[in-house]
Motif scaffolding. Structure first.
Motif, PDB file in Angstrom:
ATOM      1  N   LYS A  41      -4.776 -28.018  78.782  1.00  0.00           N
ATOM      2  CA  LYS A  41      -4.050 -29.272  78.982  1.00  0.00           C
ATOM      3  C   LYS A  41      -2.552 -28.979  78.925  1.00  0.00           C
ATOM      4  CE  LYS A  41      -3.686 -33.969  77.103  1.00  0.00           C
ATOM      5  NZ  LYS A  41      -4.126 -34.873  76.004  1.00  0.00           N
ATOM      6  N   ASN A  42      -1.861 -29.199  80.042  1.00  0.00           N
ATOM      7  CA  ASN A  42      -0.392 -29.058  80.091  1.00  0.00           C
ATOM      8  C   ASN A  42       0.081 -27.694  79.557  1.00  0.00           C
ATOM      9  OD1 ASN A  42      -0.238 -31.728  81.037  1.00  0.00           O
ATOM     10  ND2 ASN A  42      -0.158 -32.535  78.942  1.00  0.00           N
ATOM     11  N   ASP A  43      -0.460 -26.619  80.137  1.00  0.00           N
ATOM     12  CA  ASP A  43      -0.092 -25.248  79.752  1.00  0.00           C
ATOM     13  C   ASP A  43      -0.458 -24.924  78.310  1.00  0.00           C
ATOM     14  OD1 ASP A  43       0.951 -24.669  82.264  1.00  0.00           O
ATOM     15  OD2 ASP A  43       2.923 -25.467  81.728  1.00  0.00           O
ATOM     16  N   LYS A  44      -1.344 -25.711  77.717  1.00  0.00           N
ATOM     17  CA  LYS A  44      -1.782 -25.463  76.345  1.00  0.00           C
ATOM     18  C   LYS A  44      -3.301 -25.417  76.319  1.00  0.00           C
ATOM     19  CE  LYS A  44       2.210 -27.960  74.520  1.00  0.00           C
ATOM     20  NZ  LYS A  44       2.684 -29.148  73.768  1.00  0.00           N
ATOM     21  N   THR A  45      -3.829 -24.945  75.195  1.00  0.00           N
ATOM     22  CA  THR A  45      -5.275 -24.948  75.012  1.00  0.00           C
ATOM     23  C   THR A  45      -5.602 -25.686  73.718  1.00  0.00           C
ATOM     24  OG1 THR A  45      -5.530 -22.831  76.165  1.00  0.00           O
ATOM     25  CG2 THR A  45      -7.334 -23.515  74.735  1.00  0.00           C
ATOM     26  N   ILE A  46      -6.487 -26.642  73.807  1.00  0.00           N
ATOM     27  CA  ILE A  46      -6.956 -27.387  72.634  1.00  0.00           C
ATOM     28  C   ILE A  46      -8.294 -26.775  72.218  1.00  0.00           C
ATOM     29  CG2 ILE A  46      -7.485 -29.626  71.653  1.00  0.00           C
ATOM     30  CD1 ILE A  46      -4.632 -29.351  72.716  1.00  0.00           C
ATOM     31  N   ILE A  47      -8.345 -26.295  71.001  1.00  0.00           N
ATOM     32  CA  ILE A  47      -9.558 -25.677  70.469  1.00  0.00           C
ATOM     33  C   ILE A  47     -10.110 -26.561  69.352  1.00  0.00           C
ATOM     34  CG2 ILE A  47     -10.400 -23.730  69.075  1.00  0.00           C
ATOM     35  CD1 ILE A  47      -8.438 -21.959  70.586  1.00  0.00           C
ATOM     36  N   ASP A  80      -9.202 -29.469  64.809  1.00  0.00           N
ATOM     37  CA  ASP A  80      -8.566 -29.249  66.108  1.00  0.00           C
ATOM     38  C   ASP A  80      -7.375 -28.313  65.940  1.00  0.00           C
ATOM     39  OD1 ASP A  80     -10.284 -30.884  67.537  1.00  0.00           O
ATOM     40  OD2 ASP A  80      -9.099 -32.689  67.119  1.00  0.00           O
ATOM     41  N   LEU A  81      -7.154 -27.491  66.967  1.00  0.00           N
ATOM     42  CA  LEU A  81      -6.041 -26.538  66.957  1.00  0.00           C
ATOM     43  C   LEU A  81      -5.464 -26.447  68.353  1.00  0.00           C
ATOM     44  CD1 LEU A  81      -4.396 -24.274  65.514  1.00  0.00           C
ATOM     45  CD2 LEU A  81      -6.179 -22.677  66.247  1.00  0.00           C
ATOM     46  N   GLU A  82      -4.142 -26.535  68.445  1.00  0.00           N
ATOM     47  CA  GLU A  82      -3.463 -26.442  69.734  1.00  0.00           C
ATOM     48  C   GLU A  82      -2.716 -25.109  69.819  1.00  0.00           C
ATOM     49  OE1 GLU A  82       0.477 -28.477  71.127  1.00  0.00           O
ATOM     50  OE2 GLU A  82      -1.178 -29.904  71.478  1.00  0.00           O
ATOM     51  N   ILE A  83      -2.968 -24.346  70.882  1.00  0.00           N
ATOM     52  CA  ILE A  83      -2.289 -23.066  71.113  1.00  0.00           C
ATOM     53  C   ILE A  83      -1.503 -23.190  72.422  1.00  0.00           C
ATOM     54  CG2 ILE A  83      -2.598 -20.580  71.482  1.00  0.00           C
ATOM     55  CD1 ILE A  83      -5.204 -20.732  69.976  1.00  0.00           C
ATOM     56  N   ARG A 119       2.068 -24.338  62.466  1.00  0.00           N
ATOM     57  CA  ARG A 119       2.651 -23.027  62.773  1.00  0.00           C
ATOM     58  C   ARG A 119       2.139 -22.451  64.093  1.00  0.00           C
ATOM     59  NH1 ARG A 119       3.107 -19.994  56.787  1.00  0.00           N
ATOM     60  NH2 ARG A 119       4.208 -21.740  55.777  1.00  0.00           N
ATOM     61  N   MET A 120       0.854 -22.595  64.352  1.00  0.00           N
ATOM     62  CA  MET A 120       0.293 -21.952  65.543  1.00  0.00           C
ATOM     63  C   MET A 120       0.720 -22.626  66.835  1.00  0.00           C
ATOM     64  SD  MET A 120      -3.438 -20.425  64.504  1.00  0.00           S
ATOM     65  CE  MET A 120      -3.511 -19.579  66.068  1.00  0.00           C
ATOM     66  N   GLN A 121       1.085 -23.882  66.785  1.00  0.00           N
ATOM     67  CA  GLN A 121       1.558 -24.525  68.005  1.00  0.00           C
ATOM     68  C   GLN A 121       2.935 -24.011  68.424  1.00  0.00           C
ATOM     69  OE1 GLN A 121       1.803 -28.735  67.348  1.00  0.00           O
ATOM     70  NE2 GLN A 121       3.320 -28.574  65.695  1.00  0.00           N
ATOM     71  N   LEU A 122       3.572 -23.243  67.530  1.00  0.00           N
ATOM     72  CA  LEU A 122       4.892 -22.679  67.818  1.00  0.00           C
ATOM     73  C   LEU A 122       4.830 -21.210  68.246  1.00  0.00           C
ATOM     74  CD1 LEU A 122       6.864 -24.175  64.783  1.00  0.00           C
ATOM     75  CD2 LEU A 122       6.758 -25.054  67.136  1.00  0.00           C
ATOM     76  N   LEU A 123       3.623 -20.684  68.445  1.00  0.00           N
ATOM     77  CA  LEU A 123       3.501 -19.288  68.886  1.00  0.00           C
ATOM     78  C   LEU A 123       4.210 -19.102  70.228  1.00  0.00           C
ATOM     79  CD1 LEU A 123      -0.201 -18.408  67.979  1.00  0.00           C
ATOM     80  CD2 LEU A 123       1.887 -17.733  66.773  1.00  0.00           C
ATOM     81  N   TYR A 124       4.591 -17.876  70.516  1.00  0.00           N
ATOM     82  CA  TYR A 124       5.452 -17.592  71.666  1.00  0.00           C
ATOM     83  C   TYR A 124       4.995 -16.304  72.349  1.00  0.00           C
ATOM     84  CZ  TYR A 124       7.200 -14.714  67.873  1.00  0.00           C
ATOM     85  OH  TYR A 124       7.273 -13.843  66.813  1.00  0.00           O
ATOM     86  N   PRO A 125       5.357 -16.121  73.625  1.00  0.00           N
ATOM     87  CA  PRO A 125       5.071 -14.834  74.287  1.00  0.00           C
ATOM     88  C   PRO A 125       5.831 -13.716  73.584  1.00  0.00           C
ATOM     89  CG  PRO A 125       5.730 -16.510  75.885  1.00  0.00           C
ATOM     90  CD  PRO A 125       6.030 -17.071  74.527  1.00  0.00           C
TER      91      PRO A 125
END
Length: 822
Positions: A264-270, A280-283, A314-320
């Protein structure tokens, strides 16, 4: 670090030969080229098939290094320094690291797997750093040498370690386990990397599991194969009490079960199930590799007993993760080294060494943010940073951040700014020109904005050059040579299209013996760029002889007429023993002295002191085609006879060389004193078996400029050579034949790679653009496009066009920006 040298004697099982046992060392080095070597350095002289660091010990002693771990003491160095003599210096490095690791007793996370180790390590560092002072492997230092160097960076202020371990064959992990001794084990994705070193996938997994012999918990993705290997590993080592903490997309018996995932919108909802709860976790990624790496991090956080809200925040702020140092062309004749997403003390040391190896300008500048997670007090940290800057002879420091600004008095010629915005506001007044600039900053400082300001503005097609791959390929061919055989590396034709000066800097750093160029202007460009290595000019024109002499280049002489012309100029300049290279024609029939001209050549040179024959060479016509094996042998026999006659008649003992890249592999008995490495350095071999061991060097990339959908019956491009048979989605890419892409590669002969899928080129390739069919893929404007690299390879393109990889590489236009990275 402060280690008493005498304490290391029993640790390394070393013989002490020195004059001062009351010595402390605070730095370990294996790189003789590093400017950070000094009186408190313990230099460990590694000796391998490609290089022997013992050869550089006299030079290091002159620079002030006094303490060495060696396998032998160079004859002219005895009595001049402290030596710990060991049987194997690599083992000694590992023993030292294991001894040093045992001085600390905080938790260590050990990571291994085929893929994802570095990403997971960097993400765990980000996720756990608010609560821990972390020491981690810099970049991807996970080898038999990289792991001990990583562990040696621990200091007393650290309270959590994250180290990765990589292996490529059996029995390697045992050494790394003794150094890392992890309490927490993480097994990342198991793939095909390094498969050639193992008999089976089971053997590879079992070897990797050896890292976890002392781990209290092992975190992994549950599967039948891994579970089976784990069961055997635990039973063999009597470790049935170990905690296994698993996750799975499919196996509901896993400790963490992934119920579902959606994009969803360049993200993944787990949605995951853990201990009877559903969360729920958003990456912020959609690709499968990043999702797997994120789940590995999730399990570590769960093991550390973080709550679901903290994990999500914290995990929603992960970066390349940028795992490479990039060299880019900058404004006003500057070179830019982009390390703009990382700022820790250990990686600063690595970046400064890289700055030295790629320094093309007389002046060096470092733009540096506040440094985090060093483990030192700020006073001690910035004292050490200032000393590093001094040791590396940096001319100017630009500090950005409140903390580094408060220690400005420790730096000479420094300018400080509180924020990146303050720096940008003052950018014009800083007058960047004719300098090599290392940009190194923590992610929060957004130094990518500084890179954008300093980077030369070109169009969006780039040729990425992997300097690590060049080093790998160089060492691959070095390993084929007898110990005393020299190596000339060809950097003609702009480094086979890859970039001459930057590659020459790397080769000089690796201490190759000679560089080869085609014409004098190529050699002059290298000299103007600061290259000091001997440079041979293979096709010198007589009009270039004065410039060749002025820039201390060495001409290949291939005719009596050319020899007399050079001798005339050399006499006018009163030269003595100027090095020249005599080319013999043994069957190529391109350039060179033929057999019937040898007597005249000898007569011309006899008694001549103006020039000196530095080498005698010839060129093989068919070294890549074993169908002409006998012809090559006839060339070698003729070369032996003619060169021996020259040596005997003129009473000389020059370097002799006849082998090119294919010759190195196919005719090892003809190595003589030197070989000439060409296309092999750039990752191309005509032998499919050998090709597997070479690494791709250049990747030509562009982007999608526009995407459109055309109806059936419409055409694309000049001449209407493509007619759509059905509704077709077309992407336009800003690269064409003016950039070096052959028009023969168009009209559905060739393809580009978009998101690991083939996109056929449709219609004629234009001067500045080409069009591809993307009907079967989900892509958008701005997406990356690979023109060649791993897929398609230059060899694949060359075969399709009935040409050779050389032509594909050297055709890439100078207007295509080269980006060098390590």
């Amino acid at each position: 670090m402060s280690i008493d040298l005498k304490n290391l004697i029993p640790v390394l099982q070393a013989e002490w030969i020195g004059f001062n046992t009351a010595t402390f060392v605070d730095h370990v080095s294996i790189d003789s080229r590093s400017l950070q070597n000094g009186s408190k350095t313990l230099f460990i002289a590694l000796s391998g098939v490609n290089n022997d660091a013992h050869l550089y010990i006299p030079e290091l002693i002159e620079k002030g290094v006094q303490n060495f771990v060696v396998q032998y003491i160079p004859e002219n160095s005895k009595g001049k320094a402290n030596f710990l003599v060991v049987k194997n210096s690599l083992n000694a490095l590992q023993q030292f690291a294991a001894y040093y690791r045992d001085l600390f007793h905080f938790p260590i996370i050990g990571l291994t797997g085929s893929n994802g180790k570095t990403i997971v390590k960097e993400w765990l560092n980000f996720l756990l750093s608010p609560d821990y002072n972390i020491i981690r492997s810099p970049k991807s230092y996970n080898s038999q040498v990289g792991v001990p160097l990583s562990v040696i960076a621990i200091n007393e202020k650290h309270n959590l370690g994250i180290f990765e371990a990589g292996i490529s064959m059996v029995n390697e992990m045992t050494h790394l386990e003794q150094i890392i001794k992890p309490n927490i084990g993480v097994l990342t994705n198991i793939g095909s990397a390094h498969d050639e070193g193992f008999q089976s996938l089971e053997q590879k997994i079992s070897e990797k599991l050896q890292l976890f012999k002392r781990a209290a918990v092992i975190i992994y993705q549950k599967s039948e194969l891994v579970d089976g290997c784990l069961a055997s590993f635990l039973k063999e080592n009597q470790l049935q009490d170990r905690v296994l903490f698993s996750w799975s997309f499919t196996d509901k018996t896993a400790d963490v079960f992934i119920l579902k995932k959606e994009s969803k919108n360049d993200k993944t909802i787990i949605q995951y199930q853990y201990q009877n709860g559903i969360f729920d976790l958003e990456i912020p990624f959609q690709d499968s590799a990043s999702i797997e790496n994120g789940i590995s991090c999730l399990l570590v956080l769960l093991y550390f007993k973080y709550d679901a809200a903290t994990i999500q925040n914290r995990m929603q702020l992960l970066y390349p993760v940028e795992m490479r140092l990039e060299v880019k062309n900058g404004i006003n004749n500057c070179s830019i080294i982009d390390d703009s997403y990382s700022s820790d003390f250990q990686s600063l040391k690595i970046a400064l060494d890289f700055l030295e190896s790629q320094n093309k300008n007389a002046s060096k500048t470092v733009i540096l943010s506040d440094i985090f997670q060093s483990g030192f007090s700020n006073e001690e940290l910035y004292s050490k940073v200032a000393q590093l800057i001094t040791d590396n002879k940096v001319n100017r420091v630009i500090g950005i951040g409140n903390t580094i600004s408060s220690f400005s008095d420790k730096f000479s010629n420094a300018v400080m700014f509180q924020t990146t915005a303050d720096f940008i506001a003052s950018f014009e007044s800083l007058n960047f020109a004719n300098e090599t600039i290392l940009i190194k900053g923590a992610r929060s400082f957004q130094f990518e904005e500084i890179v954008t300001l300093l980077e030369e503005k070109t169009h969006e097609t780039i040729l990425e050059i992997n300097l690590n791959s060049i080093s790998h390929n160089l060492n691959f061919f070095k390993a084929k040579l007898a110990s005393q055989v020299k190596m000339m590396v060809m950097v003609k034709a702009f480094g086979y299209g890859n970039g001459g000066l930057e590659i020459a800097k790397l080769l000089e750093y690796h201490k190759v013996d000679y560089l080869g160029v085609a014409f004098a202007d190529e050699g002059i460009s290298l000299r103007n760029g600061g290259i000091q290595l001997p440079i041979m000019v293979l096709n010198p024109e007589s009009t270039s002889f004065p410039s060749i002499i002025q820039y201390q280049l060495e001409p290949e002489i291939y005719s009596v007429k050319g020899l007399n012309a050079f001798l005339k100029i050399a006499r006018e300049k009163n030269l003595k023993d100027y090095p020249i290279h005599i080319k013999l024609d043994t069957g190529m029939h391109r350039l060179g002295f033929e057999e019937n001209t040898i007597d005249e050549l000898i007569a011309t040179l006899k008694g001549n002191s103006t020039v000196r024959i530095q080498s005698i060479l010839s060129h093989l016509a068919t070294s890549d085609d074993m169908n002409h094996y006998e012809f090559v042998l006839s060339q070698v026999r003729l070369f032996e006879r003619l060169s021996s006659k020259l040596m005997s008649e003129l009473d000389i003992n020059p370097i002799r060389h006849i082998l090119n890249t294919s010759g190195i592999s196919n005719f090892p008995d003809a190595q003589y004193n030197m070989v000439r490495l060409g296309i092999g350095l750039y990752g191309v071999s005509n032998d499919p078996l050998e090709q597997k061991y070479l690494e791709n060097v250049g990747t030509l990339k562009s982007i999608i400029s526009q995407v459109r959908t055309i109806p059936a019956g419409d055409s694309v491009g000049y001449g209407r050579r493509f007619m759509a048979q059905k509704e077709t989605k077309i992407a336009t890419i800003p690269i064409g034949y003016a950039d070096g892409i052959s028009r023969l590669w168009g009209n559905q002969v060739g393809y580009v790679n978009i998101k690991n899928q083939k996109a056929p080129i449709v219609g004629s390739i234009c001067m500045d653009m080409l069009m591809v069919d993307v009907s079967e893929m989900d892509c958008k404007e701005g997406d990356s496009v690979v023109i060649f690299g791993e897929n398609p390879t230059v060899t694949e393109i060359a075969d399709a066009l009935k040409t050779i990889p050389y032509e594909i590489l050297t055709s890439i236009s100078q207007r295509v920006k080269r980006v060098f990275f390590r």
